[in-house]
Structures are given as structure tokens and as C-alpha cells.
Design a protein around this motif. Sequence first.
Motif, PDB file in Angstrom:
ATOM      1  N   ILE A   1       0.744  -1.074   0.000  1.00 35.22           N
ATOM      2  CA  ILE A   1      -0.020   0.177   0.178  1.00 35.22           C
ATOM      3  C   ILE A   1       0.861   1.320  -0.084  1.00 35.22           C
ATOM      4  N   ILE A   2       0.617   1.974  -1.027  1.00 30.02           N
ATOM      5  CA  ILE A   2       1.561   3.450  -1.037  1.00 30.02           C
ATOM      6  C   ILE A   2       0.485   4.378  -1.044  1.00 30.02           C
ATOM      7  N   GLY A   3       0.923   5.798  -0.524  1.00 32.70           N
ATOM      8  CA  GLY A   3      -0.183   6.666  -0.623  1.00 32.70           C
ATOM      9  C   GLY A   3       0.601   7.983  -0.495  1.00 32.70           C
ATOM     10  N   LEU A   4      -0.400   8.829  -0.869  1.00 37.29           N
ATOM     11  CA  LEU A   4       0.069  10.319  -0.588  1.00 37.29           C
ATOM     12  C   LEU A   4      -1.244  11.065  -0.224  1.00 37.29           C
ATOM     13  N   VAL A   5      -1.298  11.189   0.945  1.00 40.53           N
ATOM     14  CA  VAL A   5      -2.584  11.846   1.547  1.00 40.53           C
ATOM     15  C   VAL A   5      -2.527  12.837   2.320  1.00 40.53           C
ATOM     16  N   ASP A   6      -3.724  13.512   2.700  1.00 41.44           N
ATOM     17  CA  ASP A   6      -3.649  14.739   3.690  1.00 41.44           C
ATOM     18  C   ASP A   6      -3.279  14.257   5.223  1.00 41.44           C
ATOM     19  N   ASP A   7      -2.832  15.241   6.020  1.00 45.47           N
ATOM     20  CA  ASP A   7      -2.307  14.855   7.503  1.00 45.47           C
ATOM     21  C   ASP A   7      -3.411  14.066   8.345  1.00 45.47           C
ATOM     22  N   ALA A   8      -4.587  14.513   8.106  1.00 50.22           N
ATOM     23  CA  ALA A   8      -5.606  13.788   9.107  1.00 50.22           C
ATOM     24  C   ALA A   8      -5.720  12.224   8.511  1.00 50.22           C
ATOM     25  N   SER A   9      -5.923  11.969   7.110  1.00 47.32           N
ATOM     26  CA  SER A   9      -5.925  10.593   6.804  1.00 47.32           C
ATOM     27  C   SER A   9      -4.511   9.816   7.026  1.00 47.32           C
ATOM     28  N   ALA A  10      -3.489  10.428   7.190  1.00 45.62           N
ATOM     29  CA  ALA A  10      -2.289   9.737   7.269  1.00 45.62           C
ATOM     30  C   ALA A  10      -2.166   9.322   8.721  1.00 45.62           C
ATOM     31  N   ALA A  11      -2.674  10.276   9.670  1.00 48.17           N
ATOM     32  CA  ALA A  11      -2.646   9.864  11.001  1.00 48.17           C
ATOM     33  C   ALA A  11      -3.349   8.730  11.289  1.00 48.17           C
ATOM     34  N   LEU A  12      -4.566   8.602  10.728  1.00 48.69           N
ATOM     35  CA  LEU A  12      -5.218   7.175  10.822  1.00 48.69           C
ATOM     36  C   LEU A  12      -4.647   6.136  10.285  1.00 48.69           C
ATOM     37  N   ILE A  13      -4.163   6.317   8.982  1.00 51.53           N
ATOM     38  CA  ILE A  13      -3.497   5.099   8.246  1.00 51.53           C
ATOM     39  C   ILE A  13      -2.646   4.366   8.989  1.00 51.53           C
ATOM     40  N   VAL A  14      -1.469   5.380   9.433  1.00 54.21           N
ATOM     41  CA  VAL A  14      -0.288   4.694   9.764  1.00 54.21           C
ATOM     42  C   VAL A  14      -0.404   4.295  11.237  1.00 54.21           C
ATOM     43  N   GLU A  15      -1.564   4.616  12.005  1.00 54.89           N
ATOM     44  CA  GLU A  15      -1.969   4.188  13.455  1.00 54.89           C
ATOM     45  C   GLU A  15      -2.641   2.791  13.206  1.00 54.89           C
ATOM     46  N   LEU A  16      -3.427   2.732  12.063  1.00 56.95           N
ATOM     47  CA  LEU A  16      -4.183   1.511  11.811  1.00 56.95           C
ATOM     48  C   LEU A  16      -3.330   0.190  11.166  1.00 56.95           C
ATOM     49  N   ALA A  17      -2.255   0.793  10.372  1.00 59.75           N
ATOM     50  CA  ALA A  17      -1.245  -0.031   9.861  1.00 59.75           C
ATOM     51  C   ALA A  17      -0.433  -0.807  10.993  1.00 59.75           C
ATOM     52  N   ARG A  18       0.102   0.024  12.072  1.00 55.03           N
ATOM     53  CA  ARG A  18       0.695  -0.420  13.425  1.00 55.03           C
ATOM     54  C   ARG A  18       0.021  -1.330  13.931  1.00 55.03           C
ATOM     55  N   ALA A  19      -1.363  -0.990  14.256  1.00 53.82           N
ATOM     56  CA  ALA A  19      -2.090  -1.763  14.998  1.00 53.82           C
ATOM     57  C   ALA A  19      -2.529  -3.187  14.279  1.00 53.82           C
ATOM     58  N   SER A  20      -2.452  -3.196  13.163  1.00 56.14           N
ATOM     59  CA  SER A  20      -2.724  -4.430  12.323  1.00 56.14           C
ATOM     60  C   SER A  20      -1.287  -5.507  12.284  1.00 56.14           C
TER      61      SER A  20
ATOM     62  N   LEU B   1       0.390  20.697  -7.434  1.00 54.87           N
ATOM     63  CA  LEU B   1       0.146  19.859  -5.987  1.00 54.87           C
ATOM     64  C   LEU B   1       0.602  20.981  -5.025  1.00 54.87           C
ATOM     65  N   ALA B   2      -0.184  21.545  -4.278  1.00 50.01           N
ATOM     66  CA  ALA B   2       0.106  22.632  -3.200  1.00 50.01           C
ATOM     67  C   ALA B   2      -0.532  22.190  -2.066  1.00 50.01           C
ATOM     68  N   GLY B   3       0.373  22.412  -0.800  1.00 49.35           N
ATOM     69  CA  GLY B   3      -0.191  22.047   0.658  1.00 49.35           C
ATOM     70  C   GLY B   3       0.529  20.932   1.422  1.00 49.35           C
ATOM     71  N   ASN B   4       0.120  20.514   2.199  1.00 48.46           N
ATOM     72  CA  ASN B   4       0.928  19.425   3.231  1.00 48.46           C
ATOM     73  C   ASN B   4       0.488  18.038   2.839  1.00 48.46           C
ATOM     74  N   PHE B   5       1.477  17.155   2.776  1.00 48.60           N
ATOM     75  CA  PHE B   5       0.854  15.678   2.470  1.00 48.60           C
ATOM     76  C   PHE B   5       1.787  14.820   3.294  1.00 48.60           C
ATOM     77  N   VAL B   6       1.330  13.624   3.238  1.00 48.89           N
ATOM     78  CA  VAL B   6       1.999  12.597   4.031  1.00 48.89           C
ATOM     79  C   VAL B   6       2.235  11.343   3.148  1.00 48.89           C
ATOM     80  N   SER B   7       3.335  10.869   2.807  1.00 48.04           N
ATOM     81  CA  SER B   7       3.636   9.627   2.124  1.00 48.04           C
ATOM     82  C   SER B   7       3.996   8.480   2.894  1.00 48.04           C
ATOM     83  N   PHE B   8       3.463   7.302   2.308  1.00 51.18           N
ATOM     84  CA  PHE B   8       3.859   6.064   3.064  1.00 51.18           C
ATOM     85  C   PHE B   8       3.904   4.970   2.222  1.00 51.18           C
ATOM     86  N   ALA B   9       4.829   3.865   2.476  1.00 49.40           N
ATOM     87  CA  ALA B   9       4.777   2.476   2.083  1.00 49.40           C
ATOM     88  C   ALA B   9       4.110   1.749   3.042  1.00 49.40           C
ATOM     89  N   ILE B  10       3.291   0.771   2.736  1.00 49.50           N
ATOM     90  CA  ILE B  10       2.809  -0.112   3.944  1.00 49.50           C
ATOM     91  C   ILE B  10       2.928  -1.590   3.324  1.00 49.50           C
TER      92      ILE B  10
END
Lengths: 229, 518
Positions: A94-113, A218-227
Motif C-alpha cells: 500500500i502506497i499513498g500520498l494523503v492529507d495529514d488527518a488521513s495519514a494519522a489514521l492510516i499509519v496508526e491502523l497499520a501499526r495496530a494490524s 500540487l500545493a499544501g501538506n501531504f504525507v507519503s507512506f509505504a505499507i
Amino acid sequence: MHVTRRSFIKGIALGGFAGVLMARPGRALARAAAGVQSRPVLALVSGAVERSAFLQGIAETVPGEFLRVQRTDHGMGFVRDFNQLLRSGQPTRIIGLVDDASAALIVELARASGARVPWLGYHAASSGHSRHRLLSTESTRGCAMRLGRQLSACGAGFSLSEQRPHHAETSFELAARPHNGAAGDSDRWAAALGFILAAPDAELSAWMPPSVGTRPPLAGNFVSFAIET
Amino acid sequence: MTEQNYAILPPGVESQAFHNAVQQFRQLLGNENVLVKQEQLVPYMKIMMSVDEAGHAASAVLTATNVEQVQGVVRICNEHKIPVWTVSTGHNFGYGTAAPHHRGQIILDLKKMNKIIEIDPDLCTALVEPGVTYQQLADHIKEKGYKLWVDPPAPSAIVGPVGNTLDRGIGYTPYAEHFMFQCGMEVVLANGKVLRTGMGGVRDSNTWQVFKWGYGPYLDGIFTQSNFGIVTKMGLWLMPQPDVFRPFAVKFRKDEDIKDLVEMFRPLSINGIIPNGVVFAGTLYEASVTVRRSDYTTEKGATSKDVIQRIRDEHNIGAWTAYGALYGTHEQVEVNWRIVIDSIKKLGKGEIITEDHAGNDPAFKYRADLMRGNMTLTEFGLYNWRGGGGSMWFAPLSQAKGSETVKQVELATRILNKHGLDYVGEFILTQRALHHVIDVLFDRTDTEEMSRAHDCFAELLGEFEKNGYGVYRVNTAFMDRVANSFGPVQREVNKTLKRALDPNNILAPGKSGIDLDI
């Protein structure tokens, strides 16, 4: 790979967009240089990222049949679907580039799983300049440097810092002022990031992120991840 | 990195000794529950504080599934003098997330200890393990058909009652003060013994979850916001579902209205007319549900008053919005509603919004969900206000007096604005006290802004302390600083307890400033 019917529908909606991207000439060359990805990749995007060059970068290396794109939000529905995917037992990248709110959830859920997270990046972009704060691991070693090289080649101003808390080597920082008239290329970082996250082992030198063209950068703040599950 | 070549070691522990400990952990817990690979550790490093991740990087993560394994972990940690930072679900975001207090500590993640051991639908009690989430508890209650409510904090679904209660978190229903509604704990002590607090010490007791105090000194408190033991079970009280739930909001247009609205709501709270944790949300806190700062300005620094006023005007947001709810029988709610309406009319200001008036307003729905104990993740919108992943809760206590709230808001706003940051705050009224929670939001990609946020937080602590205000909770980077606010005698007593209960200083050194090495 289908998360649920709900996200599958979303995937279809965005799949059309991704399909258009993948029809670009020269894609085969890039794939050959990169090494085609033959495992399922789920790309998560939010807001304007859906219309950015990020997906274009991914499409350069992931064949359409292996790629699903899904919008994120921080609603309960997304959380349920994403949790279901993370705990499905299916190996997925799973890879992504999302807003901070979504990223906060995604990474926490990934850790929990119990999923692995080989890459985590924070990005801020405005016209002609971008900032990148990256956390990398052994399996994404060199990716930050490759992103830095791409940023440098694009000509837009940038600063990039990589932390490798579990590496023996020290972290590094890169920065450059914008070249004259380079503001129009400031979206290329997203394309390069998409490419690198989709194919962390691929050779990037043969590929140059496409110009943004008429699309607003693309302007603003984003978080990228690989899961990896 | 091979597993024998650990890049990060626990403080004072040699590589070989750590490797031996890891082998022992594997034998005890199984390979899948001992995480030392980089990509397994990174998810524990998504911090939101104004410091580098490296300072809070764990050397390993362990997951235990039962009490005996927790006892085994403690035994091995004692043998090798390895400090262990315990998390229940680890989702406390602006209070430090799951990262340990300092680099090299191992994390004991109790997420797999997630059994709902018992729910008594008549006594309205539950006994749960640390990994149980509010979503899990609510689903279980629904599945069983019990007429009971839970009281989650804002990150609701993904966090759990044990972790939140142990950190003395709060919710939004009449059971908002979580520690007040906790009853009985099971604790693994640093010497490996298992303590059951309150009535839990009596053999075959069936009153462990109904009577808090037990006999002799009341011990539960020393296991909250502390590092004197590892809580492996906790009792809590659940709210019986009321016949009627009536949420409402009252919008106030001027900044200075906070003074009058606190004076009006305090007696309604103390008298039990409005029994829940009443919220007074400031403009930007309220706006974060639907608005991003970048929608209005991309200028660095604090958001101007003009922009804030535009947000109020364009989104019909008050300077302050009070959210409360009435609970009970139809008759009770009708009587209390009249009292509330009369109080507001008497005040002569404030626009009352009922559920019917609110329609699909996402901000109202979000608050109504919280006050009903429903799962909602709307508050995550705060992280998009400024963006960049920085969030530190500054959480001073205030007397429930209007004059005090004005003083705190002015002080906090002045300091935040001075450092180029915004006042994004709300108050939560629990009878006599107000939890004043301010999210210090900043961009972690901007090193200069991150540095300002750090200085800002330190100044907030310092200036509030000078005015006699202390915070009730803080992120790991500032725990030691806050412990100083509460004076040398409290610190010494805590250290004395630590020395007695955990002489090897293995349990979460640094938590709440308690550490035998400093």
C-alpha cells in the motif's frame, strides 16, 4: 484486489483516471528500465493528489491490472474497510500520498494490524518550492537520495531531510534554490515520489518525471507512506 | 542491519546483552511478537511533537497476549536492566503517540491483550484488557443487545478505555471523567507479582467492579499517569442508555462571551441539569471540521483576526459554541430543557441550536455523536488545519469561572500568536473544573516552525505556571518539565514510590517525569 464493494466502486471510479494515465507513450520503456511490478499495489490518495502527477509516477511502473487506487478520508467507513484489508491476510503493498488527518489514521491502523512501514514522508509544497521530511528503512535505502536527485533535476527549489533512525549511517539533508522559471515544474516531485514508492528498487535514472503541463501544481501538506501487509 | 547488529540499544545495555534478552523474549513470546526490523519499528515513530523522531526511536517492540507473558517480560527486563515503555493501543496522538519516552527503550504493546472479560448489564460494569478499543466494546454491547453506552474520547473507535483512563483522559457523556468511572485494576508489578486493587484482593470477590475503595490506602491512582506497574485488566462503569438524549448547541458571537457562558453553564453542570462534559469550542477548533487554514491564507505565522472573522461569517461559526446534552426520561429532559432555555434567555445572548435546527451540519453531528458515545473520527480534521503533522496538546486546568477562562484564553493566544501559531482550543466543563485543551498545531516539514512550536510550548508551560496554572497531561517530550511545575515534594514522593516498587527503574522511565536516573 478489492477491499470491499464500497472501495471497489471507488477504485473503479478512479481506475478510469489511472487508465488514462497508463496510456501514455513511453510507459513500456520506463517499465523496462524500472522492472515491472507484478504484485498488487493499492494507492491511497486524498484531495488534489488524485489529480496530481503522483499517480502518473506510479503508473509508470505498476501495470494497470495490479493497481487499485482509492480515495481516503477520516470517516468510519474508510477505517472499517482499511482495517479489513490490513487484516485480510493477503500480502499487499500500500502506497499513498494523503492529507495529514488521513495519514494519522492510516499509519496508526497499520501499526495496530502489525503491518510493516518501510517509508514515511512529510511533504509541503507551494509554488516553486517543496519541503520533504523522510523516514526510511533498509528496504527503502537510497530512495530519499533518488528523490533528491529528481527534485534537483526538476529545477524547483526544495529542501529534503532524511532520518534513518535505525541505520548505522547518519541522516542527510539536501536543499536547492529554484532555477529560473522552474516554478511550473514544481509538481514533478509528486510524480517522482509515486515512481519511487511504487518501485523502490527500480532504476530511476532512465526516467524523467513528466512536465505538469496545464494541471495546477500540487500545493499544501501531504504525507507519503509505504505499507506492507 | 542484521538482528545481531542493533542500530539502537537500550540505554546502558551492551549489544550482546541486548541480543541475549531478545532471544529470551523470542522464547517467551514467539518470533512474531518480537519486532526488531526497521520497517516494524517505523510505525511506532510517527510522532507529532516538536522534536526529532530519532530521540524517541525504540530498540524493539514486544507484543504480549496474556498476564504471564507480561510477567515474563518484566523478569527479563529486570535481568538485563532494560527499560520498557508500555502502550495499550498507543493512539494518543498529540500526547506522544506510541513512541517511548527516550531513545532505546523497548515498547511493550498490549494491543493483543484485547479480551472483554465481563460485562454485567444489570450493574452496568465491564472488565477489559488494555488492547480493547471503544469500537470493540461498543460492538460487543450492541451484539449482546445490552442497553449500555460507552464514553470515548475524540479519537473514539481506535483508542481504548484502559489507556485513556490510565492517562486520565476525558470524554463527552455524563461519564466524561474516565478515572472517576474506573473500578478495580489488575497490575503486574516490577517484581513480577500481580496486584488486584480494591475489592479484587479478596478471594472469590464479586464486588471488584462495583466498589472502588477496597480497604486501606486507595491504590488505583498511583497506577495512572505513572510507571509503578503495568495494568493488565481494568474495570469501568458503563452508562445505562437513557430513554431520551437531547443534544444542543448555543452559539456566542463575541470572544468575550466566554466569560458569561461559563458563569451560566457552571451551575447547570454542578446541579446535574446538564450532566455531560459540556464543551465550549473556540472558532478555529470548530472550523477544523470543515475548513483548512490554506482555504483562507498561505501566509506564515498566526492567522489574523480578520481571517478568523471571515471564517466565522462565511461558515456561521460562533466565537464560542457550547455543546451540551440532556439525558433521562422524557419528563426529566423536558423539565431540564426548560431550565436550560430559561438560563439562556436570562443571559440575553446566545443562539440555541437543537438537533432539528442543525440538520446536516457536520460540526453539530460530530459533537452529538461524541455526547452520545458514538464512534466518530471527525476531530482528525484538526491535523489538516495547518498541516504538517505537528500536534501537541497544551492542557491547563481552569476553575469553572468566566474570569479565569478569559485570562487563560488571552494568555494562550498572546503566546501562540507571538510564535506565529494559532489558538485552536476548547474547554470541557466537568462541574467545578474546566479542562482547557489547546492543540498546538505546526508544520513538522518546516524546521523553523517546529523550533518555534517547541519554544511556544515551553513558554506556554512557563507563563501558565507563573499564573498558578498546571496542565493535567502532556506529551512525552515535556513530561519532565511539567513534573517540575508540581513541586519538589511531589517529585520526591514519586521517586520514593518508584524506588520501592521498581528499584531497577525498568518500567517506563521518564513517564510523568518519574525516573530514578535523573
